[in-house]
Structure formats: structure tokens, C-alpha cells
Design a protein around this motif. Sequence first.
Motif, PDB file in Angstrom:
ATOM      1  N   GLN A   5       3.238  15.985   8.308  1.00 26.15           N
ATOM      2  CA  GLN A   5       2.168  15.328   7.561  1.00 26.15           C
ATOM      3  C   GLN A   5       2.383  15.495   6.055  1.00 26.15           C
ATOM      4  O   GLN A   5       2.178  14.553   5.291  1.00 26.15           O
ATOM      5  N   ARG A   6       2.790  16.670   5.629  1.00 27.38           N
ATOM      6  CA  ARG A   6       3.087  16.883   4.203  1.00 27.38           C
ATOM      7  C   ARG A   6       4.196  15.967   3.734  1.00 27.38           C
ATOM      8  O   ARG A   6       4.136  15.418   2.630  1.00 27.38           O
ATOM      9  N   VAL A  11       5.888  11.225   0.602  1.00 27.22           N
ATOM     10  CA  VAL A  11       6.550   9.919   0.509  1.00 27.22           C
ATOM     11  C   VAL A  11       5.544   8.856   0.080  1.00 27.22           C
ATOM     12  O   VAL A  11       5.832   8.005  -0.770  1.00 27.22           O
ATOM     13  N   ALA A  12       4.342   8.897   0.649  1.00 24.21           N
ATOM     14  CA  ALA A  12       3.306   7.922   0.290  1.00 24.21           C
ATOM     15  C   ALA A  12       2.900   8.066  -1.176  1.00 24.21           C
ATOM     16  O   ALA A  12       2.688   7.064  -1.859  1.00 24.21           O
ATOM     17  N   ASP A  13       2.789   9.304  -1.659  1.00 27.26           N
ATOM     18  CA  ASP A  13       2.454   9.517  -3.072  1.00 27.26           C
ATOM     19  C   ASP A  13       3.510   8.894  -3.977  1.00 27.26           C
ATOM     20  O   ASP A  13       3.190   8.256  -4.981  1.00 27.26           O
ATOM     21  N   PRO A  34      -5.866  11.336   4.224  1.00 29.70           N
ATOM     22  CA  PRO A  34      -4.844  11.991   5.036  1.00 29.70           C
ATOM     23  C   PRO A  34      -3.781  11.004   5.524  1.00 29.70           C
ATOM     24  O   PRO A  34      -4.056   9.822   5.711  1.00 29.70           O
ATOM     25  N   TRP A  35      -2.603  11.507   5.721  1.00 31.72           N
ATOM     26  CA  TRP A  35      -1.455  10.742   6.209  1.00 31.72           C
ATOM     27  C   TRP A  35      -1.039   9.644   5.243  1.00 31.72           C
ATOM     28  O   TRP A  35      -0.473   8.628   5.633  1.00 31.72           O
ATOM     29  N   GLY A  36      -1.304   9.816   3.955  1.00 29.46           N
ATOM     30  CA  GLY A  36      -0.801   8.903   2.940  1.00 29.46           C
ATOM     31  C   GLY A  36      -1.632   7.668   2.701  1.00 29.46           C
ATOM     32  O   GLY A  36      -1.223   6.791   1.946  1.00 29.46           O
ATOM     33  N   GLY A  37      -2.787   7.575   3.311  1.00 29.50           N
ATOM     34  CA  GLY A  37      -3.643   6.412   3.101  1.00 29.50           C
ATOM     35  C   GLY A  37      -4.297   6.430   1.729  1.00 29.50           C
ATOM     36  O   GLY A  37      -4.329   7.458   1.040  1.00 29.50           O
ATOM     37  N   ARG A  38      -4.781   5.304   1.310  1.00 29.01           N
ATOM     38  CA  ARG A  38      -5.449   5.183   0.018  1.00 29.01           C
ATOM     39  C   ARG A  38      -6.756   4.414   0.190  1.00 29.01           C
ATOM     40  O   ARG A  38      -6.852   3.499   1.008  1.00 29.01           O
TER      41      ARG A  38
END
Length: 78
Positions: A5-6, A11-13, A34-38
Motif C-alpha cells: 500500500q505504501r 507511485v500515485a503521489d 488511501p491506496w492513492g486515490g484523490r
Amino acid sequence: MNTFQRLVEAVADRFHASTDAHAEAQGLTVQRLPWGGRRIGHPMVGAYAAARRARVLRGDGDAIDRTFVDVRHPAGRR
């Protein structure tokens, strides 16, 4: 939070960095999920909604307001 998850969030950031910066420059708020969502929104939406609700409850709402809000029977008092 587990290692995978980190990694996904890192990667999403990196992937969303330019979009997040552009949205923040336009005056919007960016909430990292969580999980890179925005979640991107306008900071005044809550104040606008509260003002509209107060106007409807005073009886000053327009036809659209009256369509969506039943002032005579608020939720939970039927």
C-alpha cells in the motif's frame, strides 16, 4: 499500512503531483485518500450548502430547492 500500500501511494503521489499542484493553484483542496486515490473539491462547498439549507428552511427557496427539500417534514420526523 502494509508495504504494498505504501508503494502504491508513493507511485500515485508522484503520478498525480502535477495535477494536485494545478488544482491547489486554482484554489481547490486536494485530499489524499488511501491506496492513492484523490478527492478534489472547493473549500467553500460546505458554506454554500449550509447557506442554501438555511435559505430553504426560512422559506426563501426557489422551485428547485422546494423540489429536493420537503421543509414541512424534515428527515426523521414523518
